[in-house]
Motif scaffolding. Structure first.
Motif, short mmCIF file in Angstrom:
data_model
loop_
_atom_site.label_atom_id
_atom_site.label_comp_id
_atom_site.label_asym_id
_atom_site.label_seq_id
_atom_site.Cartn_x
_atom_site.Cartn_y
_atom_site.Cartn_z
N PRO A 198 -8.04 -31.43 13.58
CA PRO A 198 -7.57 -32.17 12.40
C PRO A 198 -6.51 -33.17 12.84
O PRO A 198 -5.54 -32.80 13.49
CB PRO A 198 -6.96 -31.08 11.50
CG PRO A 198 -7.41 -29.78 12.09
CD PRO A 198 -7.62 -30.03 13.54
N ARG A 199 -6.70 -34.42 12.49
CA ARG A 199 -5.82 -35.46 13.02
C ARG A 199 -5.23 -36.29 11.90
O ARG A 199 -5.96 -36.78 11.03
CB ARG A 199 -6.60 -36.34 13.99
CG ARG A 199 -5.77 -37.43 14.65
CD ARG A 199 -6.37 -37.81 15.98
NE ARG A 199 -6.21 -36.76 16.98
CZ ARG A 199 -6.91 -36.72 18.12
NH1 ARG A 199 -7.83 -37.63 18.35
NH2 ARG A 199 -6.68 -35.76 18.99
N GLU A 200 -3.93 -36.42 11.93
CA GLU A 200 -3.23 -37.20 10.92
C GLU A 200 -3.40 -38.68 11.19
O GLU A 200 -3.38 -39.13 12.35
CB GLU A 200 -1.75 -36.84 10.91
CG GLU A 200 -0.96 -37.50 9.81
CD GLU A 200 0.50 -37.05 9.82
OE1 GLU A 200 1.18 -37.28 8.82
OE2 GLU A 200 0.93 -36.49 10.84
N ALA A 256 -12.88 -34.82 16.17
CA ALA A 256 -11.64 -35.14 15.47
C ALA A 256 -11.98 -35.44 14.01
O ALA A 256 -12.92 -36.19 13.72
CB ALA A 256 -10.96 -36.35 16.10
N HIS A 265 -3.56 -30.76 9.15
CA HIS A 265 -3.45 -30.85 10.61
C HIS A 265 -2.37 -29.92 11.17
O HIS A 265 -2.18 -29.87 12.38
CB HIS A 265 -3.19 -32.29 11.06
CG HIS A 265 -1.93 -32.88 10.53
ND1 HIS A 265 -1.80 -33.31 9.24
CD2 HIS A 265 -0.72 -33.10 11.11
CE1 HIS A 265 -0.59 -33.78 9.04
NE2 HIS A 265 0.09 -33.66 10.17
N TYR A 266 -1.69 -29.20 10.30
CA TYR A 266 -0.75 -28.16 10.73
C TYR A 266 -1.40 -26.80 10.54
O TYR A 266 -2.21 -26.61 9.64
CB TYR A 266 0.57 -28.26 9.95
CG TYR A 266 1.44 -29.38 10.46
CD1 TYR A 266 2.35 -29.16 11.48
CD2 TYR A 266 1.31 -30.66 9.95
CE1 TYR A 266 3.14 -30.20 11.98
CE2 TYR A 266 2.09 -31.70 10.44
CZ TYR A 266 3.00 -31.46 11.45
OH TYR A 266 3.75 -32.49 11.96
N ILE A 299 -4.94 -27.41 17.35
CA ILE A 299 -3.81 -27.91 16.57
C ILE A 299 -2.90 -28.70 17.49
O ILE A 299 -2.42 -28.18 18.51
CB ILE A 299 -3.03 -26.76 15.92
CG1 ILE A 299 -3.89 -26.04 14.88
CG2 ILE A 299 -1.75 -27.27 15.28
CD1 ILE A 299 -4.24 -26.88 13.66
N VAL A 354 -12.21 -31.48 6.61
CA VAL A 354 -11.74 -30.47 7.56
C VAL A 354 -12.32 -29.12 7.20
O VAL A 354 -12.76 -28.36 8.08
CB VAL A 354 -10.19 -30.42 7.57
CG1 VAL A 354 -9.71 -29.36 8.57
CG2 VAL A 354 -9.60 -31.78 7.93
N ASP A 380 -10.31 -36.49 10.11
CA ASP A 380 -9.16 -37.04 9.39
C ASP A 380 -8.57 -35.98 8.48
O ASP A 380 -9.20 -35.56 7.50
CB ASP A 380 -9.61 -38.26 8.58
CG ASP A 380 -8.46 -38.91 7.81
OD1 ASP A 380 -7.30 -38.48 7.98
OD2 ASP A 380 -8.73 -39.86 7.05
N ALA A 381 -7.35 -35.53 8.78
CA ALA A 381 -6.71 -34.50 7.97
C ALA A 381 -6.35 -35.00 6.58
O ALA A 381 -6.07 -34.20 5.68
CB ALA A 381 -5.46 -33.97 8.67
#
Length: 408
Positions: free
Chosen positions: A33-35, A7, A109-110, A66, A16, A9-10
């Motif tokens: 990618p994690r918000e 994981a 993250h999108y 995603i 990333v 941090d986006a």
């Protein structure tokens, strides 16, 4: 064979980018990618809490996962292989005139944001990062001026494009210069109105409207034409997509994977859930099949209503949702922000209703317009339709309560 999962941090898109470099090369773990939780709204935070625990491993060919926001449904974790991601990047470069340097102005993250990074890796160019904070046209223009490659690209959602166009129309010459310097601007995530596109093109922007999803590694149809070797077909009024960019499926949800991806005619297909048609290879998307209501016995596509409402000057950010109605069953309702509050009067409603009735049909004419201090949005900038529908329901309840009190 499997590989581990990491994981990232986006909010640190460069991290990333570096993690994706290793994942695509096969030398690093798959990237999620994690918000950051503090940047999520209430619905998104709940969705994230409801997600299953992150798996320790994924199939060896999976490079990116995603996690969807679940704006209109249950959150999903879409597994994308390195081959699918790179096939998408190659198809995009072919459609846009070559590989180049990208400005990342979308969340990493999108899928649209992550694909900006993948395209950069495929082109061996260093992307520029807009970073956190609200989208500002002048800040975007300043960053765009730092691009150095002969071919320069970016990817935006319509609301970002609208802010840039508005700045140009208000006389911001630096923003106008920034728009003109891009060799291609991908616009997706929501339907792009013809009016906004025309305004952007008058400002000198080179626009490509995209259609796709996380399940197709991002946009796979540009201006209605499938890119690369993507194939789109219509089955019973619904669109299906085939080609090398399709996801492997949904992690931890074999049932949904089987229901969404299937084999037919010697090809693997993704059932989009979108209504549309394909004529001589050109794709037209009408809207989500699950965003249709029955009003007075007629089917009404709320996406079509919203697109029409947004074509009216001053309503480019309006949201259209369904509301229960004793007479008609359900009716469309328009939600607007405070700066468009002038549209909440009876004269404005008549204009909106007549415009929608003429273009979409009388049954599609919105029943009312609800003005709110701030439109509910997901962290991606897309409308939060669930929150908007709740606002309308609360407004209906307050009106009913007031009516009952007056009658008493």
């Amino acid at each position: 064979m499997t590989r581990t999962v990491r994981a990232v941090d986006a909010g640190e898109p460069r991290d990333v980018f570096e993690a994706l470099r290793d994942a695509l090369a096969g030398s690093g773990p798959a990237v999620v990618p994690r918000e950051a939780a503090e940047s999520l709204n209430g619905q998104e935070a709940t969705n994230k809490q409801n997600q299953q625990a992150e798996p320790d491993t994924v199939p060896q060919n999976v490079a990116l996962v995603i996690e969807t926001s679940g704006s209109t449904g249950v959150p999903k974790r879409v597994a994308l292989s390195a081959d699918a991601l790179l096939a998408s990047a190659a198809a995009s470069a072919g459609a846009m005139g070559g590989q180049g340097q990208w400005l990342l102005a979308l969340p990493a993250h999108y899928v649209a944001g992550a694909q900006v990074l993948v395209r950069s890796l495929a082109a061996e160019t260093e992307p520029l990062y807009y970073g956190p904070g609200h989208f500002d046209a002048v800040r975007f223009a300043t960053l765009a001026a730092a691009l150095t490659h002969d071919l320069r690209y970016t990817s935006l959602v319509p609301v970002q494009l609208a802010r840039l166009v508005e700045a140009v129309e208000e006389g911001a010459t630096d923003v106008a210069g920034a728009l003109r310097q891009f060799d291609g601007i991908l616009v997706g995530g929501q339907a792009l109105t013809s009016q906004l596109r025309e305004r952007a093109e008058r400002a000198g922007a080179r626009i490509l409207s995209t259609y796709g999803s996380s399940e197709t590694a991002g946009g796979c149809v540009y201006d209605g034409v499938p890119i690369g070797t993507t194939t789109v077909r219509e089955v019973g009024g619904l669109l299906e997509i085939g080609g090398p960019t399709l996801a492997e499926g949904y992690l931890g949800d074999e049932g949904r994977t089987r229901a969404t991806f299937h084999e037919a005619d010697g090809h693997r297909w993704y059932r989009t859930g979108d209504l549309g048609r394909v004529d001589d290879g050109r794709v037209t998307v009408f809207g989500r099949a699950d965003n249709v209501i029955i009003s007075g016995g007629e089917k009404v596509l709320l996406d079509s209503v919203e697109l029409t409402v947004r074509s009216i000057p001053g309503l480019d950010a309006a949201i259209v949702v369904a509301s229960d109605d004793d007479e008609w069953g359900q009716v469309p309702v328009v939600v607007v922000a405070a700066d468009a509050r002038r549209w909440a009067g009876p004269d404005a409603l008549r204009k909106v209703r007549s415009t929608v009735a003429e273009r979409v049909g009388r049954a599609a004419a919105p029943a009312r317009i609800v003005a709110v201090d701030q439109l509910p949005l997901l962290s991606s900038g897309k409308p939060d339709r669930r929150a908007a529908a709740l606002i309308v329901a609360d407004t209906d309840a307050d009106t009913a309560a007031a009516t009952s009190a007056n009658e008493a």
